[in-house]
Design a protein around this motif. Structure first.
Motif, PDB file in Angstrom:
ATOM      1  N   HIS B 337     130.820  62.085 134.702  1.00 49.39           N
ATOM      2  CA  HIS B 337     129.803  61.825 133.674  1.00 49.39           C
ATOM      3  C   HIS B 337     130.318  60.867 132.614  1.00 49.39           C
ATOM      4  CE1 HIS B 337     127.190  64.861 135.363  1.00 49.39           C
ATOM      5  NE2 HIS B 337     126.248  64.519 134.481  1.00 49.39           N
ATOM      6  N   LEU B 338     131.630  60.865 132.449  1.00 48.73           N
ATOM      7  CA  LEU B 338     132.239  59.942 131.490  1.00 48.73           C
ATOM      8  C   LEU B 338     133.431  59.263 132.174  1.00 48.73           C
ATOM      9  CD1 LEU B 338     132.193  62.278 128.359  1.00 48.73           C
ATOM     10  CD2 LEU B 338     130.890  60.144 128.607  1.00 48.73           C
ATOM     11  N   PRO B 339     133.700  58.018 131.813  1.00 51.55           N
ATOM     12  CA  PRO B 339     134.842  57.323 132.426  1.00 51.55           C
ATOM     13  C   PRO B 339     136.180  57.837 131.872  1.00 51.55           C
ATOM     14  CG  PRO B 339     133.790  55.914 130.790  1.00 51.55           C
ATOM     15  CD  PRO B 339     132.957  57.160 130.877  1.00 51.55           C
ATOM     16  N   ALA B 340     137.208  57.788 132.712  1.00 50.04           N
ATOM     17  CA  ALA B 340     138.533  58.283 132.303  1.00 50.04           C
ATOM     18  C   ALA B 340     139.466  57.154 131.878  1.00 50.04           C
ATOM     19  CB  ALA B 340     139.154  59.099 133.431  1.00 50.04           C
ATOM     20  N   THR B 341     138.858  55.987 131.646  1.00 50.58           N
ATOM     21  CA  THR B 341     139.648  54.892 131.083  1.00 50.58           C
ATOM     22  C   THR B 341     138.802  54.269 129.974  1.00 50.58           C
ATOM     23  OG1 THR B 341     138.661  53.246 132.548  1.00 50.58           O
ATOM     24  CG2 THR B 341     140.689  54.295 133.311  1.00 50.58           C
ATOM     25  N   ASP B 342     139.447  53.432 129.179  1.00 49.69           N
ATOM     26  CA  ASP B 342     138.754  52.645 128.160  1.00 49.69           C
ATOM     27  C   ASP B 342     138.292  53.516 126.975  1.00 49.69           C
ATOM     28  OD1 ASP B 342     137.791  50.410 126.955  1.00 49.69           O
ATOM     29  OD2 ASP B 342     136.317  49.918 128.487  1.00 49.69           O
ATOM     30  N   GLU B 343     137.789  52.851 125.940  1.00 51.79           N
ATOM     31  CA  GLU B 343     137.311  53.562 124.756  1.00 51.79           C
ATOM     32  C   GLU B 343     135.980  54.231 125.046  1.00 51.79           C
ATOM     33  OE1 GLU B 343     137.401  50.295 121.743  1.00 51.79           O
ATOM     34  OE2 GLU B 343     138.509  51.844 120.658  1.00 51.79           O
ATOM     35  N   MET B 344     135.735  55.319 124.312  1.00 52.26           N
ATOM     36  CA  MET B 344     134.426  55.959 124.370  1.00 52.26           C
ATOM     37  C   MET B 344     133.558  55.294 123.290  1.00 52.26           C
ATOM     38  SD  MET B 344     133.218  58.100 126.355  1.00 52.26           S
ATOM     39  CE  MET B 344     134.770  58.540 127.069  1.00 52.26           C
ATOM     40  N   ASN B 345     132.254  55.471 123.393  1.00 54.42           N
ATOM     41  CA  ASN B 345     131.372  54.974 122.328  1.00 54.42           C
ATOM     42  C   ASN B 345     130.085  55.812 122.351  1.00 54.42           C
ATOM     43  OD1 ASN B 345     129.620  53.919 124.331  1.00 54.42           O
ATOM     44  ND2 ASN B 345     130.835  52.041 124.436  1.00 54.42           N
ATOM     45  N   PRO B 346     129.240  55.706 121.319  1.00 56.22           N
ATOM     46  CA  PRO B 346     128.037  56.549 121.260  1.00 56.22           C
ATOM     47  C   PRO B 346     127.144  56.362 122.484  1.00 56.22           C
ATOM     48  CG  PRO B 346     128.418  55.477 119.154  1.00 56.22           C
ATOM     49  CD  PRO B 346     129.409  54.889 120.114  1.00 56.22           C
ATOM     50  N   ASP B 347     127.086  55.161 123.004  1.00 55.38           N
ATOM     51  CA  ASP B 347     126.219  54.890 124.149  1.00 55.38           C
ATOM     52  C   ASP B 347     126.656  55.668 125.384  1.00 55.38           C
ATOM     53  OD1 ASP B 347     124.199  53.242 125.611  1.00 55.38           O
ATOM     54  OD2 ASP B 347     126.016  52.583 126.660  1.00 55.38           O
ATOM     55  N   ARG B 348     127.941  55.679 125.632  1.00 51.90           N
ATOM     56  CA  ARG B 348     128.449  56.408 126.803  1.00 51.90           C
ATOM     57  C   ARG B 348     128.180  57.911 126.662  1.00 51.90           C
ATOM     58  NH1 ARG B 348     134.118  53.157 128.124  1.00 51.90           N
ATOM     59  NH2 ARG B 348     133.056  51.533 129.310  1.00 51.90           N
TER      60      ARG B 348
END
Lengths: 372, 646
Positions: B337-348
């Protein structure tokens, strides 16, 4: 018209086929090609579709028929010694201090004379530094003698011609090997036709050559046997001697041909020219008469130079015996035939369609050389 | 002086996360702070350094993170409160010492702040420092906003002294480098006397020798301390919940993801359906607290950055308490449901919540960032990542590249960490062929340099910056010297830790607080090791190339020190060495003999190609007047004229 491409094709046709001899023709035209310790390398890619690097290269699309026609006024005949006006024996004359020459000192004498009399205003010669041959641009006649000995290694001497042209010299002289004479002839032809590219090469003195040695490999081999910083002179005496003779401050070392032969660059085996056929005057050893040179006059410029230098005591001349000439021609013909067979075997000659050749020559000339 | 240092109790100010952390340390009465520069952490030590003038605080830029931890630990052993600061890589560097220190324990409170860089915006890795807390068995705190960034530091010191062990605080780029409102507390200067008590018995934690021995005994005590920390975490005010009593979905989050989650809930208008549990104490998790909130609902989404650390730890508690709370459905990184790399953001986060709750939401298209950048670039010159105009590294790599090409034995350069890492790209002529941790380039080179017996006949080089030289290069260099490894080390000395903002290092005569200190001589150190040392100015490209080619012919360890101050350094930034101009009548442009060497290959941003006139030009605004392009121009069309200095 010869096919002229850019540096990408030069790398593919010459470097990747292991044909680069490091003559220096592509060096110092532009910032991209440099020679270091006998090896020419491209620093950065150049994207031009046509360049002087390709136009001058003696190993890429050399159309011998067109080149001989343009420079000598006659098609390429494949004769063993090329176009010969006169053959004679010569050595440095009384105007030049003797000693220190490889054999007769004729080349040193001719270049000294040419600079002193203003026939040329700069001479591209070959010096060496710790055994590595390096190009040297000489502008004073007194300096010529410093660079007199044979180097036996391919040298980027032609980069000095490029540099001299850039610096504005108007009549440049050159001493070089047969491959360098091919490049020099292509410089004179200026196939790309731009005035800014014109190279005012007034005098090309060619050296007889059977093959050269790879600088880096030779240094590796010699370093294992002696202290190369103490080398004073190298020589390859005529047969039956069978070795490279190296004189050092600590004495003489002989290295047999069996050890030397693997150091010959493969590109020398495709060379069909022993006597620098595209020079104004070619000079080599006089086998059987130590202290003298064989001189082949090939152009009007060459003839005039030899005549004036002799008249003013810079060189001393003598007749060249017919039997020696026959012997020389046989050696020249042998080299042509051997090289031609290698060219054919390696598919480097007269390639058709999109495939590019190292050399082009008419089929009837090929048949003649191969005695078909 | 900065408001962060002078602001009074009760005042509210807009400050950067890193400044808030520094303020928190000052309010907590920190006596010693040590760190190594690294984005996004550097401003913490920089802020504290400004406060170090009154004698109550000692601040240093240590030679590396391990030494920084040791310096901070010494202060703690002597009874003072100490802070240690670094980016995520720093924990790796210091972890050897930290593993032992965690067993030994501390005396004065000791807090380590490590700032992670999700998305690797300023890093050569996307490392997760949270795992060190679990591995080293140390408590971990994560502030969830800017106020907490300040307040959590005080709590960390108190906890550290209560359990007598190191406490870790993890920040991330968007917390460290973003700004928010913070209400200040009081800074009371603390008069503390340092003394290291060591005369007590081996097992006396307050007066005995400080060591990790005997290990089994210490390890058991360490785990007791963790249990004490967990007990405190159960009641901690840094763990907060907002939302309905029986939400359809529970979001468990921490750090900057707390802000993203709040925004996502607002964006989707699902505040009445989604509960938000923000955890500030993320290792070890307080099980009773977690159990309580897990019991509210059956669906749980875990929002965090990079790998699923929180997610896995929550699942352990859910498994342990399954008989009480029943089966749960978890969403997060492990189910995609969420990626395990890179920054998170409100859109994700919004996209994940909308998918779980089947709420309409159109996420930002995947190529949005790329398209936004394209729009931003309209009207700006098309430029890849590049060294600055007048950067000494461009000149250095020009010479290194050319020397390697001329040598023609397929030589290569092992890279290292600094601005010069960019030399993997065209701006450095793609010269670097390996790139890893600080100092690793020289270690790799040391290894490559011993492979001649297996036929390796390629010149082996390594490039390091001056700060990196002191940080991690010395052991590898000594290794190369001792084993007679055949390598050439090029030290790109631009007189500062340039990439992170000119922090001083041992090669400079000044320290973090601006005091005069002895500068160590890199060339002298290398000579003492036995290297063949040469020094050149990288702007002298002929000499530099010639020197390199000479060094390639010498066997063993060679060092070339290329000294030229960074173009952005304060002493250089304001003045030009040369006025540079292009003589259009001479410029060969795309003709055979040049083919745009300066604007096609050298590519200093101070040079522009004029396609209409088919000549190169100097961009007066960007050119800093280093004059190097005049040396590379094959026709002499680029001319430089020395600027008279005042």
């Amino acid at each position: 018209m010869p096919r002229i491409m850019g540096s990408r094709e030069l790398l593919a046709d010459v470097h990747e086929r292991d044909l680069c001899i490091g003559c220096g023709a592509c060096v110092d035209i532009c910032p991209y090609f440099k020679n270091h310790k006998g090896k020419t390398a491209q620093l950065f890619p150049c994207t031009l579709e046509q360049g002087r690097c390709y136009a001058y290269c003696p190993k890429a699309e050399v159309d011998l028929d067109a080149l001989y026609q343009a420079t000598q006024g006659a098609p390429y005949s494949g004769s063993p010694l090329g176009d010969v006006r006169q053959v004679l024996a010569a050595r440095a004359g009384g105007q030049l201090k003797t000693g220190g020459f490889q054999s007769g000192g004729t080349v040193t004498a001719l270049l000294t004379f040419a600079l002193k009399t203003g026939i040329i205003d700069a001479a591209a010669l070959t010096d060496h530094k710790a055994l590595i041959p390096i190009p040297r641009l000489v502008t004073h006649w007194k300096d010529v003698a410093q660079y007199s000995t044979s180097k036996f290694m391919a040298a980027p001497t032609l980069s000095s011609v490029n540099m001299a042209a850039r610096q504005g010299y108007r009549s440049i002289g050159l001493v070089g090997t047969p491959c360098q004479m091919v490049a020099a002839a292509q410089m004179r032809v200026n196939s790309l036709g731009k005035e800014a590219h014109r190279v005012p090469l007034s005098l090309a003195v060619g050296l007889f050559c059977n093959w050269a040695l790879d600088t880096r490999h030779l240094i590796d081999v010699l370093s294992q046997k002696l202290d190369i910083s103490r080398i004073t002179r190298m020589d390859i005496p005529p047969p039956p001697a069978n070795a490279l003779v190296v004189d050092t401050e600590n004495g003489r070392v002989e290295i047999s041909f069996s050890e030397i032969k693997p150091l010959i660059p493969h590109t020398c085996f495709i060379c069909t020219d022993m006597t620098a056929e595209l020079a104004d005057v070619s000079v080599g050893m006089f086998e059987g008469r130590p202290g003298w040179n064989t001189v082949i006059v090939r152009s009007e410029t060459g003839g005039e130079l030899v005549e004036r230098a002799a008249r003013q005591g810079f060189i001393e001349t003598a007749n060249f015996p017919a039997e020696n000439l026959q012997h020389l021609a046989r050696a020249g013909a042998d080299k042509k035939e051997r090289a031609l067979r290698t060219l054919i075997r390696r598919k480097l000659i007269n390639n058709q369609g999109d495939e590019r050749a190292a050399v082009r020559m008419p089929q009837d000339v090929i048949d003649r050389i191969l005695k078909k | 002086m900065s408001i962060v240092l002078t602001g009074q109790k009760g005042e509210r100010h807009l400050v950067m996360g890193n400044e808030a952390i520094a303020r928190g340390a000052l309010e907590a009465g920190v006596s010693v702070a040590a760190g190594y520069p690294g984005t996004p952490s550097s401003e913490i030590i920089e802020t504290l350094a400004k406060a170090s003038t009154d004698g109550h605080l000692y601040v240093e830029w240590s030679v590396n993170e391990k030494v920084a931890m040791e310096v901070a630990a010494a202060a703690s052993f002597a009874g003072l409160r100490s802070l240690c600061v670094m980016k995520q890589n720093g924990i790796n560097v210091g972890s050897d010492f930290l593993l032992h220190l965690a067993l030994t324990g501390i005396r004065g409170g000791m807090v380590i702040v490590h700032c992670d860089d999700p998305g690797a915006l300023s890093s050569a890795n996307e490392g997760e420092s949270r795992h060190f807390a679990r591995m080293l068995e140390l408590p971990l705190l994560e502030p969830g906003d800017f106020q907490e960034a300040k307040d959590i530091v005080k709590m960390a010191f108190e906890l550290s002294e209560e359990i007598r062990n190191v406490v870790l605080i993890r920040s991330v780029t968007r917390l460290s480098h973003a700004s928010g409102n913070v209400v200040f507390g009081d800074i009371k200067p603390v008069e503390k006397k340092a003394h290291f008590k060591h005369g007590g018995s081996m097992l006396d934690p307050l007066e005995g020798p400080m060591s990790s021995l005997p290990v089994p005994y210490r390890h058991a005590r360490q785990q007791d301390k963790l249990k004490q920390a967990v007990a405190r975490f159960e009641e901690s005010s840094f763990n907060t919940y907002s939302g309905p009593e029986t939400p359809e979905l529970l979001v468990i989050t921490s750090s900057a993801c707390h802000l993203y989650s709040q925004e996502a809930v607002h964006l989707l208008n699902v505040a009445d359906r989604v509960g938000l549990l923000k955890l500030g104490t993320t290792w070890p998790l307080p099980p009773r607290l977690v159990e309580k909130y897990l019991g509210m609902t059956d669906r749980i989404l875990i929002v965090e950055e990079v790998i699923p650390f929180l997610e896995e730890n929550v699942k352990v508690i859910a498994a342990e308490r399954a008989s009480n709370i029943g089966p749960k459905t978890f969403y997060g990184k492990r189910d995609g449901h969420l990626p395990a790399t890179d920054e998170m953001n409100p859109d994700r986060v919004a996209a994940a919540i909308s998918k779980i709750l089947t709420v309409d939401y159109t996420p930002v298209p995947e190529d949005y960032a790329k398209r936004a950048q394209e729009v931003a670039h309209l009207g700006a010159p098309g430029r890849e990542m590049t060294f600055c105009a007048g950067c000494p590294h461009r000149a250095s790599f020009w010479s290194i590249h050319n020397a390697l090409q001329m040598d023609a034995r397929d030589g290569f350069v092992c890279g290292d960490i600094g601005c010069y890492s960019l030399a993997v790209l065209p701006t450095g002529f793609n010269t670097l062929k390996t790139l890893h941790a600080m100092g690793s380039g020289v270690g790799l080179a040391s290894g490559f340099g011993k492979l001649a017996q297996f036929g390796l006949n390629q010149p082996v080089l390594a490039t390091v910056g001056d700060s990196t030289f002191f940080h991690a290069v010395l052991p590898a260099l000594v290794n190369a010297a001792h084993h007679q490894s055949d390598i050439t080390l090029v030290v790109l000395d631009n007189s500062g830790t340039a990439m992170t903002g000119f922090q001083p290092h041992p090669g400079l005569p000044v320290d973090a607080g601006g005091h005069q200190v002895p500068a160590l001589d890199i060339a002298g150190i290398c000579e003492a090791i036995g290297a063949e040392v040469r020094v050149s100015d990288p702007f002298d490209i002929e000499k530099t190339r010639r020197t390199l080619l000479e060094l390639f012919d010498i066997k063993g360890l060679k060092v070339l020190l290329l000294k030229q101050i960074c173009a952005l350094s304060p002493e250089k930034k304001s003045r030009k060495m040369f006025e540079v101009a292009v003589d259009e009548s001479i410029c060969l442009g795309q003709e055979c003999g040049c083919n745009q060497l300066c604007t096609r290959i050298f590519k200093c941003p101070g040079l522009n190609w004029d396609p209409e006139r088919q000549v190169s030009r100097i961009d007066e605004v960007i050119c800093v007047g280093c004059g190097v392009c005049a040396s590379i121009c094959p026709s002499g069309a680029i001319r430089k004229k020395e600027v008279a200095s005042a």
